[in-house]
Motif scaffolding. Structure first.
Motif, short mmCIF file in Angstrom:
data_model
loop_
_atom_site.label_atom_id
_atom_site.label_comp_id
_atom_site.label_asym_id
_atom_site.label_seq_id
_atom_site.Cartn_x
_atom_site.Cartn_y
_atom_site.Cartn_z
N PRO A 109 -4.55 -55.57 22.41
CA PRO A 109 -3.66 -55.85 23.34
C PRO A 109 -4.37 -55.24 24.95
N TYR A 110 -5.12 -54.34 24.71
CA TYR A 110 -5.67 -53.52 25.84
C TYR A 110 -7.08 -54.49 26.16
N LEU A 111 -7.56 -55.02 25.37
CA LEU A 111 -8.76 -55.62 25.65
C LEU A 111 -8.60 -56.96 26.32
N ARG A 112 -7.39 -57.53 26.04
CA ARG A 112 -7.24 -59.00 26.59
C ARG A 112 -7.27 -59.08 28.07
N ASN A 113 -6.82 -57.97 28.75
CA ASN A 113 -6.83 -57.87 30.27
C ASN A 113 -7.93 -57.47 30.93
N THR A 114 -9.02 -57.27 30.34
CA THR A 114 -10.31 -56.92 30.79
C THR A 114 -11.24 -58.01 30.85
N THR A 115 -12.22 -57.92 31.64
CA THR A 115 -13.19 -58.84 31.90
C THR A 115 -14.48 -58.45 31.02
N HIS B 151 3.77 -40.59 14.56
CA HIS B 151 4.32 -41.78 15.18
C HIS B 151 4.38 -41.58 16.92
N ASN B 152 4.76 -40.44 17.05
CA ASN B 152 4.57 -40.34 18.44
C ASN B 152 3.20 -40.10 19.31
N VAL B 153 2.42 -39.69 18.49
CA VAL B 153 0.91 -39.70 19.04
C VAL B 153 0.47 -41.18 18.96
N ARG B 154 0.99 -42.19 18.32
CA ARG B 154 0.38 -43.44 18.63
C ARG B 154 0.97 -44.10 19.77
N GLU B 155 2.35 -43.63 20.04
CA GLU B 155 2.51 -43.88 21.25
C GLU B 155 1.82 -43.39 22.35
N ALA B 156 1.76 -42.26 22.47
CA ALA B 156 0.90 -41.46 23.66
C ALA B 156 -0.38 -42.17 23.61
N LEU B 157 -0.99 -42.39 22.55
CA LEU B 157 -2.45 -43.03 22.64
C LEU B 157 -2.24 -44.51 23.28
N ALA B 158 -1.42 -44.95 22.84
CA ALA B 158 -1.03 -46.53 23.48
C ALA B 158 -0.88 -46.39 25.11
N LEU B 159 0.17 -45.46 25.61
CA LEU B 159 0.26 -45.37 26.93
C LEU B 159 -1.23 -44.80 27.58
N HIS B 160 -1.74 -43.76 26.82
CA HIS B 160 -3.18 -43.33 27.56
C HIS B 160 -4.18 -44.39 27.72
N LEU B 161 -4.29 -45.33 26.56
CA LEU B 161 -5.30 -46.34 26.76
C LEU B 161 -4.94 -47.51 27.90
N GLU B 162 -3.71 -47.59 28.12
CA GLU B 162 -3.22 -48.37 29.01
C GLU B 162 -3.66 -47.91 30.54
N GLY B 163 -3.70 -46.72 30.79
CA GLY B 163 -3.85 -46.01 31.87
C GLY B 163 -5.38 -46.26 31.91
N VAL B 164 -6.10 -46.07 31.00
CA VAL B 164 -7.54 -46.07 30.97
C VAL B 164 -8.12 -47.61 31.66
N ILE B 165 -7.29 -48.49 30.73
CA ILE B 165 -7.70 -49.76 31.15
C ILE B 165 -7.41 -50.13 32.58
N GLN C 152 -13.93 -46.74 30.97
CA GLN C 152 -14.59 -47.00 29.70
C GLN C 152 -13.78 -46.31 28.67
N LEU C 153 -13.31 -47.24 27.63
CA LEU C 153 -12.47 -46.70 26.34
C LEU C 153 -13.23 -45.61 25.48
N PRO C 154 -12.59 -44.78 25.06
CA PRO C 154 -12.99 -43.50 24.55
C PRO C 154 -14.11 -44.08 23.43
N GLN C 155 -15.03 -43.14 22.86
CA GLN C 155 -15.90 -43.55 21.83
C GLN C 155 -15.30 -42.51 20.72
N VAL C 156 -15.10 -43.07 19.64
CA VAL C 156 -14.54 -42.50 18.49
C VAL C 156 -15.36 -41.88 17.48
N LEU C 157 -15.45 -40.71 17.30
CA LEU C 157 -16.05 -40.09 16.47
C LEU C 157 -15.67 -39.89 14.83
#
Length: 103
Positions: A86-92, A37-51, A56-61
């Protein structure tokens, strides 16, 4: 998007979670469930920062790519699903991310 994660547990510690395809993003929890559960929150915050930084969003292997990596030996593998819309909506520009078998 489904992110492979690896969970480690030492005898005298909480569960630690690493996301191999997102360097610098990790979390922990007192139970296995709490750690996921906590890692989902950490990932969401991390991706917000990336955007926000217009990176560029990370490539998932695929998990198979990481199985022989000694950094993840002895861990339990799991998949964490996170909606990227939600992260892609604010990007062009939206980068399509597909799991691959190669690094």
């Amino acid at each position: 998007m489904k992110f492979p994660v690896v969970v480690h547990k030492d005898a005298d510690s909480d569960y630690g979670v690493t996301i191999p395809d997102v360097p610098g993003c990790f979390s922990a929890g007192r139970s296995f469930s709490e750690a996921l559960h906590n890692v989902r929150e950490a990932l969401a915050l991390h991706l917000e920062g990336v955007i926000a930084d217009q990176e560029q969003l990370p490539q998932v292997l695929a998990i198979d790519v990481h199985l022989n990596n000694p950094d993840f030996s002895g861990g339990f593998w799991a998949i964490v699903d996170l909606d990227l819309m939600p992260y892609l909506r604010n990007t062009t520009q939206a980068n399509t991310i597909y799991p691959t078998d190669s690094p």
